[in-house]
Scaffold this active site. Structure first.
Site, PDB file in Angstrom:
ATOM      1  N   SER A  13      -0.435  -0.437  -3.884  1.00 53.32           N
ATOM      2  CA  SER A  13       0.912  -0.116  -3.372  1.00 53.32           C
ATOM      3  C   SER A  13       1.377   1.245  -3.882  1.00 53.32           C
ATOM      4  CB  SER A  13       1.922  -1.220  -3.715  1.00 53.32           C
ATOM      5  OG  SER A  13       2.146  -1.303  -5.099  1.00 53.32           O
ATOM      6  N   HIS A 104       1.198   3.657 -16.492  1.00 56.79           N
ATOM      7  CA  HIS A 104       1.079   2.389 -17.211  1.00 56.79           C
ATOM      8  C   HIS A 104       2.397   1.628 -17.053  1.00 56.79           C
ATOM      9  CE1 HIS A 104      -0.650  -0.391 -20.054  1.00 56.79           C
ATOM     10  NE2 HIS A 104       0.538  -0.474 -20.612  1.00 56.79           N
ATOM     11  N   GLU A 174       8.116   2.641 -10.575  1.00 54.71           N
ATOM     12  CA  GLU A 174       6.886   3.353 -10.206  1.00 54.71           C
ATOM     13  C   GLU A 174       7.053   4.050  -8.858  1.00 54.71           C
ATOM     14  OE1 GLU A 174       3.506   0.762 -12.506  1.00 54.71           O
ATOM     15  OE2 GLU A 174       3.943   0.200 -10.455  1.00 54.71           O
TER      16      GLU A 174
HETATM   17  C1  GAR Z   1       0.805  -0.848 -11.366  1.00 49.25           C
HETATM   18  O1  GAR Z   1       1.896  -1.575 -11.839  1.00 49.25           O
HETATM   19  C2  GAR Z   1       0.276   0.071 -12.453  1.00 49.25           C
HETATM   20  O2  GAR Z   1       1.281   0.541 -13.310  1.00 49.25           O
HETATM   21  C3  GAR Z   1      -0.653  -0.840 -13.192  1.00 49.25           C
HETATM   22  O3  GAR Z   1      -1.304  -1.582 -12.187  1.00 49.25           O
HETATM   23  C4  GAR Z   1      -0.384  -1.779 -11.112  1.00 49.25           C
HETATM   24  C5  GAR Z   1      -1.099  -1.477  -9.818  1.00 49.25           C
HETATM   25  O4  GAR Z   1      -0.320  -1.856  -8.707  1.00 49.25           O
HETATM   26  N1  GAR Z   1      -1.586  -0.111 -14.014  1.00 49.25           N
HETATM   27  C6  GAR Z   1      -2.064  -0.586 -15.155  1.00 49.25           C
HETATM   28  O5  GAR Z   1      -1.776  -1.684 -15.577  1.00 49.25           O
HETATM   29  C7  GAR Z   1      -3.004   0.347 -15.903  1.00 49.25           C
HETATM   30  N2  GAR Z   1      -3.206  -0.088 -17.255  1.00 49.25           N
HETATM   31  P1  GAR Z   1      -0.687  -1.308  -7.268  1.00 49.25           P
HETATM   32  O6  GAR Z   1      -2.191  -1.517  -7.066  1.00 49.25           O
HETATM   33  O7  GAR Z   1       0.113  -2.137  -6.305  1.00 49.25           O
HETATM   34  O8  GAR Z   1      -0.327   0.148  -7.215  1.00 49.25           O
END
Ligand code: GAR
Length: 200
Positions: A13, A104, A174
């Site tokens: 996302s 993060h 984010e």
């Molecule tokens: C996000 O919340 C990102 O911050 C996290 O994974 C998620 C991915 O969501 N990253 C970590 O935890 C890295 N250590 P998405 O695939 O929907 O973008």
């Protein structure tokens, strides 16, 4: 023209949000999304967005130059980790010094390190009784979640919040901040004309 590669292991996302943010900006192109999971939903999103997506195994990442070669072939200037769960290997760190950023889903240095990703992070935040959480955008170095911090934003955590509630608040941060912080990091690259100047 700056070319960005996005690395993502899961839903994607953030990758989609970043791609949409830059879609009408002439100075930035996202030619490729790279994953370590062939079944990750990010590939569906890439298809919808008309962006090439490629999967490499953990072994290909860690023991070959295949990823580095693909980035060189696509003339990639900058790498964004958006929910990417493997450690970035030394060959990529060497090729892209201060040109790889990660997001993060917590306020580093708290709740970081190996194995701390996605919902596990939010569960740990709730279990610790934290009053706030948030996002950390940082450069990558050879250790998990330890590179220089570029930006943090916070959200409150209510005593009644579940890990899912915290995840929603963090995702909202984010989506709001990550693309613009990437844009700023790119504008600060040596030899890059500031995007602010181009837009003036
Ligand atoms: C996000 O919340 C990102 O911050 C996290 O994974 C998620 C991915 O969501 N990253 C970590 O935890 C890295 N250590 P998405 O695939 O929907 O973008």
């Amino acid at each position: 023209m700056i070319k960005i590669a996005i690395f993502a292991s899961g839903s994607g996302s953030n990758a989609e949000n970043i791609a949409q943010y830059f879609s009408d900006k002439q100075e930035v192109e996202i030619p490729v999304i790279i994953s370590n999971k062939a079944e990750a939903f990010v590939h569906q999103r890439a298809k919808q967005l008309g962006i090439e997506s490629v999967t490499f195994s953990k072994k290909q990442f860690e023991e070959t130059d295949e990823v580095a070669n693909l980035l060189t072939e696509r003339k990639i200037d900058f790498v964004v980790l958006a929910g990417f769960l493997l450690k970035v290997p030394a060959n990529l760190l060497n090729n892209y010094p201060n040109r790889i950023v990660n997001i993060h889903p917590a306020l580093l240095p708290k709740f970081g390190g190996k194995g701390m990703y996605g919902d596990r992070v939010h569960e740990a935040v709730v279990a610790a009784g934290e009053k706030e959480s948030g996002i950390t955008i940082h450069y990558i170095n050879e250790n998990y979640d330890e590179g220089d911090v570029i930006f943090q934003a916070t959200c409150n955590v209510a005593t009644s919040d579940t890990a899912h509630d915290v995840a929603e608040k963090v995702h909202a941060l984010e989506y709001k901040y990550f693309p613009a912080i990437i844009e700023k990091a790119i504008a600060a690259l040596p030899g890059t004309v500031s995007l602010d100047k181009i837009n003036d």
